[in-house]
Scaffold this active site. Structure first.
Site, PDB file in Angstrom:
ATOM      1  N   TYR A 142       0.817  -1.217   0.000  1.00  0.00           N
ATOM      2  CA  TYR A 142       0.000   0.000   0.000  1.00  0.00           C
ATOM      3  C   TYR A 142       0.853   1.271   0.000  1.00  0.00           C
ATOM      4  CZ  TYR A 142      -4.044  -2.979   1.100  1.00  0.00           C
ATOM      5  OH  TYR A 142      -5.026  -3.932   1.068  1.00  0.00           O
ATOM      6  N   LYS A 188       3.544 -15.364   1.736  1.00  0.00           N
ATOM      7  CA  LYS A 188       3.470 -16.046   0.441  1.00  0.00           C
ATOM      8  C   LYS A 188       4.908 -16.330   0.011  1.00  0.00           C
ATOM      9  CE  LYS A 188       0.955 -17.455  -3.079  1.00  0.00           C
ATOM     10  NZ  LYS A 188       0.176 -18.684  -3.000  1.00  0.00           N
ATOM     11  N   ASP A 220      -2.933 -18.096   0.997  1.00  0.00           N
ATOM     12  CA  ASP A 220      -4.095 -18.758   0.372  1.00  0.00           C
ATOM     13  C   ASP A 220      -4.626 -19.861   1.278  1.00  0.00           C
ATOM     14  OD1 ASP A 220      -1.591 -19.777  -0.191  1.00  0.00           O
ATOM     15  OD2 ASP A 220      -2.028 -20.361  -2.248  1.00  0.00           O
ATOM     16  N   ASP A 244      -5.211  -7.084   5.690  1.00  0.00           N
ATOM     17  CA  ASP A 244      -6.430  -6.367   5.329  1.00  0.00           C
ATOM     18  C   ASP A 244      -7.508  -7.370   4.922  1.00  0.00           C
ATOM     19  OD1 ASP A 244      -8.152  -4.361   4.639  1.00  0.00           O
ATOM     20  OD2 ASP A 244      -6.999  -3.608   2.940  1.00  0.00           O
ATOM     21  N   ASP A 248     -10.835  -8.978   7.391  1.00  0.00           N
ATOM     22  CA  ASP A 248     -12.243  -8.838   7.005  1.00  0.00           C
ATOM     23  C   ASP A 248     -12.911 -10.204   6.933  1.00  0.00           C
ATOM     24  OD1 ASP A 248     -12.169  -6.097   6.857  1.00  0.00           O
ATOM     25  OD2 ASP A 248     -13.193  -6.011   4.916  1.00  0.00           O
TER      26      ASP A 248
END
Ligand code: NAD
Length: 355
Positions: A142, A188, A220, A244, A248
């Site tokens: 980000y 990852k 994943d 993030d 959620d």
């Protein structure tokens, strides 16, 4: 008398109405526990754009630093969506987080027994879930440079330095020490170089915490495991973008995005906010759920002000209100005895918190 300065950023959409309820509850518990809270309002996001043309005005970025903690509602809305990226409300929030250097975002996910039916998952899967997502907040893709979009090609860059990984990993291990002493670091590393550095560095930090069991998971797989068996997790440590998304996802274990608080902390400052957005679709109707913000206020009392007893009062009061069957509209289908407005549930929680 102990006295604290709280910077309030109400923001847009449902922001003002949920902050109002949090203040109601804070006033109730501060009175009971014998301390004083002084509030100062600051503008950020859409409200700041309308008033000043800037989503993160200087007065806000500098003013909030004089407070003992910042309590934040939510920002954003369609009205500002067509502005260039650097003028949009979300840019204001990213700037505030960066300015305050709040690098650690803590998102506890607790499933209230009374609301096990509110989740889309089976009660047997979610009963007793109690996990904490520790997300790195001011680095990663980000913020990484270079970034760009020339209309034909667009790119962002995921960057983490070793010191950035060390400081967030330490937060996760410290929290795990006070919980069930398990950290699952999510990355990852099978594909991304930045994740390999993340993994190696977390391994190094783990040596300082021999009592904590460290595991690693690819993001994943973590997304899948959170749905398959969320009880396996104690502390999830991860970077900005993975955190993030996973937080959620984790929030839906509890049934409503309107329930979950967060704390964003750094070395000097702390920002406390619900995990949801400004919910423009329901703003101004008095039906939003203020519990996530009220619970964020409890985290603020605990982490920023060290007012543990007052924080406990709030958390007990939320549980009691849910136990007694008081529900806002988002939860009205789940064992509701009475469906309450935003302001009614705030008053009920304030009342229980005063007892
Ligand atoms: P959102 O979280 O605002 O809303 C998603 C859905 O959840 C909506 O149906 C909304 O009504 C519901 N919801 C959210 N909070 C609720 C609450 N407290 N009580 C009851 N229902 C609630 O996400 P979105 O719709 O994707 O975004 C709306 C705006 O919020 C956008 O402008 C977005 O950029 C912004 N946003 C801000 C933040 C923040 O301020 N931290 C975070 C996420 C999104």
């Amino acid at each position: 008398m102990r006295s604290y300065k709280i910077a309030l950023i109400k923001g847009d959409g449902i922001g003002p109405e949920i902050i109002e309820e949090a203040v109601k509850v804070l006033d109730a518990v501060s009175f009971c526990e014998g301390f004083e809270l002084k509030y100062e309002d600051y503008l950020l996001g859409g409200a700041a754009i309308d008033a000043t043309g800037d989503p993160a005005p200087k007065e806000t970025l500098e003013g909030v630093k004089k407070a003992d903690a910042v309590l934040f509602g939510a920002i954003g809305g369609e009205k500002w969506d067509s502005l260039p990226r650097d003028k949009r409300p979300e840019t204001g929030l990213l700037k505030l987080r960066k300015e305050l250097q709040v690098f650690a975002n803590l998102r506890p996910v607790t499933v209230y027994d009374e609301l096990v039916n509110a989740s889309t998952l089976k009660p047997s899967v979610i009963e007793g879930v109690d996990l904490m997502v520790v997300r790195e907040l001011i680095g990663g893709i980000y913020f990484g440079e270079p970034r760009g979009n020339d209309g034909e090609k667009a790119f962002n860059t995921m960057v983490y330095t070793k010191p950035e990984i060390v400081r967030i990993a330490k937060v996760a291990f410290e929290i795990a020490m006070k919980r069930n002493k398990r950290v699952c670091s999510v990355d990852k590393a099978n594909v991304l170089d930045v994740s390999q550095l993340w993994r190696d560095t977390v391994e190094e930090v783990a040596k300082e915490y021999p009592e904590v069991t460290l595991s690693h998971m690819y993001v994943d797989n973590a997304a899948m495991q959170l749905i398959r068996d969320p009880k396996q997790f104690d502390v999830i440590l991860t970077g900005n973008i993975f955190g993030d998304i996973l937080s959620d996802e984790a929030s839906m274990l509890s049934g409503s995005i309107g329930l979950l608080p967060s704390a964003s902390i750094g070395e000097k400052y702390g920002l406390y906010e619900p995990i949801h957005g400004s919910a423009p679709d329901i703003a101004g109707q008095g039906i939003s759920n203020p519990i996530a913000t009220i619970a964020s206020a409890a985290m603020m009392l605990r982490f920023a002000l060290n007012e543990e007893a007052a924080a406990d009062r709030i958390e007990r009061a939320i549980k009691q209100a849910l136990h007694e069957g008081y529900r806002t509209q988002d939860l009205s289908a789940y064992d509701a005895k009475e469906v309450c407005s935003t302001s009614e549930i705030g008053s009920i929680i304030a009342n229980y918190a005063s007892k």
